[in-house]
Write a protein that holds these residues in place. Structure first.
Motif, PDB file in Angstrom:
ATOM      1  N   UNK A   1      42.058  -4.617  -8.298  1.00 51.19           N
ATOM      2  CA  UNK A   1      42.403  -3.968  -7.022  1.00 51.19           C
ATOM      3  C   UNK A   1      43.847  -3.459  -7.056  1.00 51.19           C
ATOM      4  N   UNK A   2      44.757  -4.297  -7.546  1.00 54.75           N
ATOM      5  CA  UNK A   2      46.160  -3.898  -7.627  1.00 54.75           C
ATOM      6  C   UNK A   2      46.344  -2.692  -8.555  1.00 54.75           C
ATOM      7  N   UNK A   3      45.568  -2.646  -9.639  1.00 56.23           N
ATOM      8  CA  UNK A   3      45.707  -1.557 -10.599  1.00 56.23           C
ATOM      9  C   UNK A   3      45.114  -0.247 -10.080  1.00 56.23           C
ATOM     10  N   UNK A   4      44.181  -0.322  -9.116  1.00 55.22           N
ATOM     11  CA  UNK A   4      43.637   0.888  -8.491  1.00 55.22           C
ATOM     12  C   UNK A   4      44.610   1.422  -7.441  1.00 55.22           C
ATOM     13  N   UNK A   5      45.132   0.516  -6.617  1.00 51.34           N
ATOM     14  CA  UNK A   5      46.015   0.915  -5.513  1.00 51.34           C
ATOM     15  C   UNK A   5      47.414   1.268  -6.034  1.00 51.34           C
ATOM     16  N   UNK A   6      47.876   0.545  -7.043  1.00 50.45           N
ATOM     17  CA  UNK A   6      49.236   0.685  -7.536  1.00 50.45           C
ATOM     18  C   UNK A   6      49.684   2.090  -7.878  1.00 50.45           C
TER      19      UNK A   6
ATOM     20  N   UNK B   1      48.863   5.058  -6.941  1.00 56.42           N
ATOM     21  CA  UNK B   1      49.081   5.943  -5.794  1.00 56.42           C
ATOM     22  C   UNK B   1      50.396   5.620  -5.098  1.00 56.42           C
ATOM     23  N   UNK B   2      50.812   4.350  -5.173  1.00 53.07           N
ATOM     24  CA  UNK B   2      52.090   3.924  -4.590  1.00 53.07           C
ATOM     25  C   UNK B   2      53.247   4.296  -5.528  1.00 53.07           C
ATOM     26  N   UNK B   3      53.077   4.031  -6.828  1.00 53.31           N
ATOM     27  CA  UNK B   3      54.169   4.231  -7.783  1.00 53.31           C
ATOM     28  C   UNK B   3      54.526   5.698  -7.976  1.00 53.31           C
ATOM     29  N   UNK B   4      53.517   6.577  -7.928  1.00 53.65           N
ATOM     30  CA  UNK B   4      53.761   7.956  -8.347  1.00 53.65           C
ATOM     31  C   UNK B   4      53.934   8.945  -7.203  1.00 53.65           C
ATOM     32  N   UNK B   5      53.866   8.497  -5.966  1.00 50.96           N
ATOM     33  CA  UNK B   5      54.162   9.399  -4.851  1.00 50.96           C
ATOM     34  C   UNK B   5      55.601   9.924  -4.917  1.00 50.96           C
ATOM     35  N   UNK B   6      56.612   9.086  -5.177  1.00 47.80           N
ATOM     36  CA  UNK B   6      57.987   9.607  -5.281  1.00 47.80           C
ATOM     37  C   UNK B   6      58.169  10.666  -6.373  1.00 47.80           C
ATOM     38  N   UNK B   7      57.689  10.463  -7.629  1.00 48.91           N
ATOM     39  CA  UNK B   7      57.831  11.532  -8.627  1.00 48.91           C
ATOM     40  C   UNK B   7      57.105  12.819  -8.237  1.00 48.91           C
ATOM     41  N   UNK B   8      55.943  12.698  -7.585  1.00 45.70           N
ATOM     42  CA  UNK B   8      55.235  13.895  -7.123  1.00 45.70           C
ATOM     43  C   UNK B   8      56.062  14.620  -6.066  1.00 45.70           C
ATOM     44  N   UNK B   9      56.700  13.838  -5.195  1.00 47.31           N
ATOM     45  CA  UNK B   9      57.575  14.434  -4.172  1.00 47.31           C
ATOM     46  C   UNK B   9      58.725  15.188  -4.839  1.00 47.31           C
ATOM     47  N   UNK B  10      59.327  14.568  -5.864  1.00 46.99           N
ATOM     48  CA  UNK B  10      60.454  15.203  -6.563  1.00 46.99           C
ATOM     49  C   UNK B  10      60.016  16.515  -7.208  1.00 46.99           C
ATOM     50  N   UNK B  11      58.825  16.529  -7.816  1.00 49.46           N
ATOM     51  CA  UNK B  11      58.321  17.758  -8.433  1.00 49.46           C
ATOM     52  C   UNK B  11      58.110  18.854  -7.398  1.00 49.46           C
ATOM     53  N   UNK B  12      57.675  18.448  -6.209  1.00 50.23           N
ATOM     54  CA  UNK B  12      57.381  19.429  -5.159  1.00 50.23           C
ATOM     55  C   UNK B  12      58.638  19.962  -4.484  1.00 50.23           C
ATOM     56  N   UNK B  13      59.608  19.083  -4.228  1.00 48.21           N
ATOM     57  CA  UNK B  13      60.733  19.479  -3.373  1.00 48.21           C
ATOM     58  C   UNK B  13      62.112  19.379  -4.036  1.00 48.21           C
ATOM     59  N   UNK B  14      62.200  18.706  -5.204  1.00 50.13           N
ATOM     60  CA  UNK B  14      63.490  18.593  -5.904  1.00 50.13           C
ATOM     61  C   UNK B  14      63.321  18.919  -7.390  1.00 50.13           C
ATOM     62  N   UNK B  15      62.689  20.032  -7.731  1.00 53.44           N
ATOM     63  CA  UNK B  15      62.354  20.298  -9.148  1.00 53.44           C
ATOM     64  C   UNK B  15      63.566  20.456 -10.059  1.00 53.44           C
ATOM     65  N   UNK B  16      64.756  20.740  -9.503  1.00 51.97           N
ATOM     66  CA  UNK B  16      65.947  20.954 -10.336  1.00 51.97           C
ATOM     67  C   UNK B  16      66.782  19.688 -10.496  1.00 51.97           C
ATOM     68  N   UNK B  17      66.180  18.544 -10.210  1.00 53.79           N
ATOM     69  CA  UNK B  17      66.962  17.293 -10.189  1.00 53.79           C
ATOM     70  C   UNK B  17      67.546  16.944 -11.557  1.00 53.79           C
ATOM     71  N   UNK B  18      66.943  17.414 -12.650  1.00 52.72           N
ATOM     72  CA  UNK B  18      67.361  17.011 -13.996  1.00 52.72           C
ATOM     73  C   UNK B  18      68.817  17.337 -14.283  1.00 52.72           C
TER      74      UNK B  18
END
Length: 330
Positions: free
Chosen positions: A238-243, A245-262
């Motif tokens: 259960x933790x590995x299914x839910x995890x 979606x929790x862990x990767x929301x921030x990187x997806x947000x960065x790709x969408x709204x802060x793509x030049x962060x590097x």
């Protein structure tokens, strides 16, 4: 020895489930995996869903069977089934791999710490390694499993907070996906769909083998009984299914709204994408959250390594020292 290496087989399902989950979690989840999530979207989640599939098969069949082996180390079961030659082969075949894996985890953590705090990599590796050895040696499996549970609480607290912030700052998951830089479902630079599908199939087969072999059965040898072993596998699944979606929301947000962060992390060179999670915390979250993120990264690395240390020590003592060097040892 049974108490020291497997808690005497007396641990409850929530402790065993937490340590089973945490052994598949390291600082790489916050660095390399987050970097893949930043570049390729959903694709990295498939790896974790394959882990969940492995744990589900544990739950359905293998976890109770592993518990019923009634051995201190999984290699003892190999000796009972295949003899002493196979026992020694698997004793020594697994050690180098686990040492190299631990070195990779420590190195990844040290790179990240150096980028954030300008602390030399060598210092991070040596100090973290010494703390791990001290904890695992003095406390045995009870210390390892108890610390894994506490480390899981730290990680989940940090990641859930970041995921909620990313969700609301990004205007919901659908808005984040709509603004993702590239193809969210299949990633970028995918030339052949057939190869991608083949990779998905084989990663599930591979993780099924990784999660359900006797070498990795050690996590269920600690359980109080077969039912606790089954529940532990269910919790990890259960933790590995839910995890993810929790862990990767921030990187997806960065790709969408802060793509030049590097540009903030030029010291990391072409690996700057691995700092996507850190970029989210530094740019979106309140001051002080970076420290909590680093705590979570240390927890993630240490939880994998202390379990490996305890397992390897158990295998060395029970499958080499005791049967070969000192056969009459008490």
């Amino acid at each position: 020895t049974s108490d020291y290496f497997r808690g005497g087989g007396k641990m409850l399902w929530w402790m065993v489930g937490a340590t089973a989950f945490m052994t598949q979690f390291s600082a790489w989840t916050f660095t390399g995996a987050a970097g893949r999530a930043f570049n390729d979207g959903f694709v990295i989640v498939i790896l974790f869903l394959a882990n969940a599939f492995g744990y589900f098969m544990n739950y359905m069949y293998f976890a109770p069977k592993f518990r019923q082996l009634r051995v201190v180390t999984a290699i003892e079961a190999i000796r009972q089934r295949f003899g002493k030659t196979s026992e020694q082969f698997f004793t020594w075949a697994g050690m180098p791999d686990s040492l190299i894996s631990a070195g990779i985890w420590l190195n990844g953590l040290a790179i990240f710490v150096a980028a954030v705090f300008n602390i030399p990599m060598e210092a991070t590796i040596v100090v973290t390694g010494m703390v791990l050895v001290l904890m695992a040696v003095t406390g045995g499996s009870w210390a390892v499993v108890a610390s894994d549970f506490m480390q899981m609480l730290v990680i989940m607290a940090v990641t859930i907070t970041c995921a909620v912030a990313a969700y609301f700052h990004g205007g919901g998951l659908t808005n984040i996906v709509a603004n993702f830089d590239g193809d969210f479902m299949l990633g970028n630079n995918l030339n052949y769909m057939s190869i991608f599908i083949l990779w998905v199939v084989f990663i599930f087969v591979k993780q099924f083998g990784v999660m359900n072999n006797s070498i990795n059965a050690y996590r269920y040898l600690c359980a109080k009984d077969s039912e606790n072993a089954r529940k532990a596998a269910g919790l990890a699944c259960i933790l590995m299914v839910v995890g993810p979606l929790i862990w990767f929301l921030p990187p997806w947000y960065v790709s969408a709204f802060l793509p030049e962060f590097a540009e903030q992390y030029t010291s990391m060179g072409d690996k700057a994408g691995d700092a996507a999670y850190l970029a989210f915390v530094q740019n979106v979250m309140p001051a002080g959250m970076v420290g909590l993120l680093m705590s979570a990264m240390f927890a993630a690395t240490m939880s994998s390594m202390d379990s490996g240390l305890n397992r390897n020590a158990g295998i060395f003592v029970m499958n080499f020292y005791s049967p070969i060097l000192r056969q009459n040892a008490t």
